[in-house]
Every structure is written in C-alpha cells, then in structure tokens.
Scaffold this motif. Sequence first.
Motif, short mmCIF file in Angstrom:
data_model
loop_
_atom_site.label_atom_id
_atom_site.label_comp_id
_atom_site.label_asym_id
_atom_site.label_seq_id
_atom_site.Cartn_x
_atom_site.Cartn_y
_atom_site.Cartn_z
N VAL A 192 0.73 -1.26 -0.06
CA VAL A 192 0.04 -0.12 -0.13
C VAL A 192 0.90 1.25 -0.09
N GLN A 193 1.76 1.28 0.66
CA GLN A 193 2.77 2.46 0.88
C GLN A 193 3.51 2.62 -0.38
N ALA A 194 4.01 1.51 -1.08
CA ALA A 194 4.56 1.68 -2.31
C ALA A 194 3.61 2.14 -3.52
N ASP A 195 2.33 1.65 -3.38
CA ASP A 195 1.44 2.14 -4.39
C ASP A 195 0.98 3.80 -3.98
N VAL A 196 0.98 3.99 -3.00
CA VAL A 196 0.70 5.64 -2.67
C VAL A 196 1.98 6.51 -3.24
N MET A 197 3.23 5.84 -3.24
CA MET A 197 4.36 6.54 -3.46
C MET A 197 4.44 6.66 -5.15
N GLU A 198 3.89 5.54 -5.54
CA GLU A 198 3.69 5.48 -7.30
C GLU A 198 2.72 6.49 -7.89
N VAL A 199 1.74 6.80 -7.11
CA VAL A 199 0.56 7.78 -7.30
C VAL A 199 1.49 9.13 -7.38
N GLN A 200 1.93 9.06 -6.22
CA GLN A 200 2.76 10.45 -6.09
C GLN A 200 3.70 10.81 -7.09
N ALA A 201 4.42 9.67 -7.55
CA ALA A 201 5.53 9.82 -8.66
C ALA A 201 4.95 10.27 -9.95
N LYS B 246 12.12 4.40 -5.12
CA LYS B 246 11.80 4.31 -3.80
C LYS B 246 10.76 3.56 -3.36
N ALA B 247 9.61 3.58 -4.24
CA ALA B 247 8.57 2.81 -3.88
C ALA B 247 8.94 1.44 -4.07
N GLU B 248 9.65 0.89 -5.18
CA GLU B 248 10.21 -0.42 -5.28
C GLU B 248 11.07 -0.84 -4.17
N ALA B 249 12.04 0.16 -3.50
CA ALA B 249 12.72 -0.33 -2.55
C ALA B 249 11.84 -0.68 -1.32
N VAL B 250 10.87 0.16 -1.13
CA VAL B 250 9.76 -0.05 -0.02
C VAL B 250 9.11 -1.21 -0.03
N ARG B 251 8.73 -1.57 -1.36
CA ARG B 251 8.11 -2.94 -1.51
C ARG B 251 9.16 -4.10 -1.27
N GLU B 252 10.36 -4.13 -1.66
CA GLU B 252 11.36 -5.11 -1.66
C GLU B 252 11.64 -5.38 -0.10
N LYS B 253 11.80 -4.22 0.66
CA LYS B 253 11.95 -4.27 1.90
C LYS B 253 10.92 -4.92 2.86
N GLY B 254 9.54 -4.68 2.43
CA GLY B 254 8.41 -5.14 3.03
C GLY B 254 8.39 -6.81 2.65
N ASP B 255 8.75 -7.18 1.53
CA ASP B 255 8.63 -8.50 1.19
C ASP B 255 9.76 -9.15 2.04
N ALA B 256 10.92 -8.86 1.94
CA ALA B 256 11.83 -9.45 2.77
C ALA B 256 11.75 -9.56 4.05
N LYS B 257 11.12 -8.49 4.70
CA LYS B 257 10.80 -8.61 6.08
C LYS B 257 9.75 -9.68 6.44
N ALA B 258 8.64 -9.76 5.40
CA ALA B 258 7.68 -10.52 5.63
C ALA B 258 8.07 -12.08 5.42
N ASP B 259 9.15 -12.46 4.71
CA ASP B 259 9.93 -13.56 4.28
C ASP B 259 10.49 -14.00 5.43
N ALA B 260 11.15 -12.93 6.14
CA ALA B 260 11.87 -13.40 7.32
C ALA B 260 11.01 -13.97 8.57
N MET B 261 9.78 -13.08 8.66
CA MET B 261 9.12 -13.36 9.63
C MET B 261 8.28 -14.92 9.34
N GLU B 262 8.02 -15.05 7.98
CA GLU B 262 7.35 -16.54 7.75
C GLU B 262 8.31 -17.65 8.01
N ASP B 263 9.55 -17.47 7.58
CA ASP B 263 10.69 -18.32 7.87
C ASP B 263 10.87 -18.67 9.41
#
Length: 96
Positions: A41-50, A71-88
Amino acid sequence: MKKSIMILAASVSLATLGACDSGTENAQEQQADTVRDDAEVQADVMEVQAEALDSKTDGMDTAAENAMEDKAEAVREKGDAKADAMEDNADAQDKK
C-alpha cells in the motif's frame, strides 16, 4: 477392499494433520502478510505521487518520477524481505 480404503483414508488424515500449522505459526504468518500488504500500500501511494510529479503526457518520465518509483520499489522489496523472514521464523518455530 474396504479395509484398504479405510487404511488409505486414515493414512491421508494423519499425513494431513502432521502438515498443519500451529495456531502460533498461523498468527505469525498473518502478521507477515500484514507487513507485506502494508508495504504494498505504501509503495502504491508513492507510485501515485510519482505520477503526479510528471504532468506531461509525452511518455517520458522525469528524473523525480523515476526516483520516487525507485523508492517505492525499495519499500516493496524491504516489506517482502521482512515478511519472508517472519514467515521463515514462524516455520522454524513450528518445527521445534
């Protein structure tokens, strides 16, 4: 024949039970999904702002728009990495 079917059904049921996640693991995985969704959601908002940074419809993105999209893509990747670590971590906790 019926006995074979009953044994097969019981084996499948036991295998299914063994593969089930614990309530704790399910809760942790839900938290991971929330982290991933929030980042999305945060990345999507950033893309709209872009998009708003580039008022031209010439098909060319401005440097500011590209930077915001990066920056939006970095937010998305960071969120995915954090979620993946949580799932692991949840999977590892459930195996103990």
